[in-house]
Enzyme design. Structure first.
Site, PDB file in Angstrom:
ATOM      1  N   TYR A 103       0.603  -1.457   0.116  1.00  9.91           N
ATOM      2  CA  TYR A 103      -0.270  -0.053   0.408  1.00  9.91           C
ATOM      3  C   TYR A 103       1.105   1.156   0.115  1.00  9.91           C
ATOM      4  O   TYR A 103       1.046   2.011  -0.804  1.00  9.91           O
ATOM      5  CB  TYR A 103      -1.142   0.435   1.207  1.00  9.91           C
ATOM      6  CG  TYR A 103      -1.614   1.788   1.058  1.00  9.91           C
ATOM      7  CD1 TYR A 103      -2.843   1.878   0.451  1.00  9.91           C
ATOM      8  CD2 TYR A 103      -1.180   2.316   2.455  1.00  9.91           C
ATOM      9  CE1 TYR A 103      -3.211   2.663   0.402  1.00  9.91           C
ATOM     10  CE2 TYR A 103      -1.874   3.359   2.759  1.00  9.91           C
ATOM     11  CZ  TYR A 103      -3.174   3.248   1.350  1.00  9.91           C
ATOM     12  OH  TYR A 103      -3.523   4.921   1.745  1.00  9.91           O
ATOM     13  N   PRO A 280     -47.764  25.458  42.654  1.00  8.82           N
ATOM     14  CA  PRO A 280     -48.497  26.983  43.622  1.00  8.82           C
ATOM     15  C   PRO A 280     -48.157  27.106  45.176  1.00  8.82           C
ATOM     16  O   PRO A 280     -48.856  26.160  45.496  1.00  8.82           O
ATOM     17  CB  PRO A 280     -49.693  27.322  42.901  1.00  8.82           C
ATOM     18  CG  PRO A 280     -49.536  26.877  41.973  1.00  8.82           C
ATOM     19  CD  PRO A 280     -48.330  25.422  41.798  1.00  8.82           C
TER      20      PRO A 280
END
Length: 370
Positions: A103, A280
């Site tokens: 390669y 609340p």
């Protein structure tokens, strides 16, 4: 500008073509395995620049090293020469061109082909001897250890390391693409060696441990330092391998009659992020810190923050609501609380400058109003 990209459907090619397509002044022409060598002459003649990425690194037939890495490169050079004009050419070579394997030899020979083109025709040519390139869309279990490790960890698969101390050199795909595009905009003349920066050195053992740490952060909620440099690039790569069913993960929810508290993210040295809700009339908090600081952002509902100085006894209140984004910062030495004064659920984001430590919480219970 028409840019011909060979190997356009490969790892680097996919990333480069996407980036080039974001520029309306650039037209990308892909050359892939579906094309024939006979297409080269016309495609090159019509191009303003060529990025040659196509190549073989693990062919079934070893003859492909010569046929593709050398032969296709020669074909590109011949087509540029036949076009009768200077066409800037980038060749993606490999650091293995310095080695004696098949390669590496084929990539070295490809370099000689483009060097000859530059010498004989004065054509602008840039050769990049790339080390290991990592990033999104790289094929795992092929030729990238980063891709393999990221894919396996992201999918709960084991990884194998023969030599944890082995050091490898890496460059990130975004840096490669940025460098290619920068050169294409001002290619200069003749043959040039080019390099991608930054280049990262890491051992296989350290690489594996870092990727595993990314996988662990979903349970610990403690993020790695992913904001810069190699770890940033590696984290982007890791998450790109997550399967679709892991795009989401659950968080622990702590709830009581007041509402819920959820930790989202913790950092090693920049605190943690969370959110909480309150019904609340509910008051949350009622404590002070010696050193810890916090930032609150009400994103839904109406809130009243109360403060009392632990030394002077000074008290004051302030109101915020989700309709007007405001940060309320707690200050060491002031006890504080937050009350939902609206008629619907209140949702508040919270950042603290340190991860909560049960052994040293720096959170002392004390009501604002006794």
């Amino acid at each position: 500008m028409k840019v011909l990209v060979t190997g356009a459907d490969g790892f680097i090619g996919k990333n480069l073509c996407l980036r080039l397509s974001e520029d309306e002044s650039v037209l990308v022409t892909p050359f892939t395995r579906s094309n024939s060598r006979g297409d080269l002459a016309s495609l090159v003649a019509d191009a303003d620049a060529v990025v040659h990425l196509a190549g073989e690194n693990r062919p079934d037939n070893l003859a492909a090293f010569e046929q593709v890495n050398v032969g296709l490169t020669r074909g590109v050079c011949d087509a540029i020469n036949a076009a009768g004009k200077a066409i800037p050419l980038i060749l993606a070579s490999s650091a293995q061109a310095e080695l004696e394997n098949l390669y590496g030899k084929s990539k070295f020979a490809a370099e000689q082909e483009v060097r000859t083109l530059a010498r004989d025709c004065g054509n602008p040519v840039a050769v990049y001897r790339l080390p290991g390139v990592f990033g999104k869309w790289c094929k795992p279990n092929y030729n990238s250890v980063v891709a393999t490790f990221c894919h396996n960890v992201a999918n709960d698969l084991p990884i194998q390391i023969s030599d944890p101390a082995r050091e490898i050199k890496l460059v990130y795909i975004d840096d490669v693409v940025n460098n290619f595009i920068h050169w294409l905009k001002a290619p200069g003349a003749g043959f040039q060696w080019q390099a991608v920066a930054p280049e990262y050195d890491v051992t296989l053992g350290a690489l594996a441990e870092q990727i595993k740490a990314f996988g662990n952060c979903r349970t610990s909620l403690v993020s790695e330092r992913v904001g810069a440099g190699f770890v940033r690039a590696l984290y982007a790569t890791y998450v790109s391998y997550l399967p679709r069913d892991r795009f989401v993960y659950d968080l622990p929810v702590h709830g009581d009659e007041r509402g819920v508290f959820v930790e989202m993210l913790k950092t090693p040295d920049a605190g943690q992020f969370s959110f909480f809700t309150a019904h609340p009339g509910i008051t949350r908090g009622g404590h002070y810190h010696h050193s810890k600081t916090e930032k609150f952002l009400v994103i839904k509902g109406q809130a009243r923050f109360g403060f009392r100085h632990m030394n002077t006894g000074e008290m004051f209140y302030l109101n915020t609501c989700g309709d007007k984004p405001q940060i309320v910062e707690t200050v060491p030495g002031w006890t504080h609380d937050i009350t939902n004064i609206g008629e619907s659920e209140m949702i508040v984001m919270l950042w603290a400058n340190e991860i909560f430590d049960r052994e040293r919480p720096d959170t002392i219970a004390c009501k604002v109003k006794s």
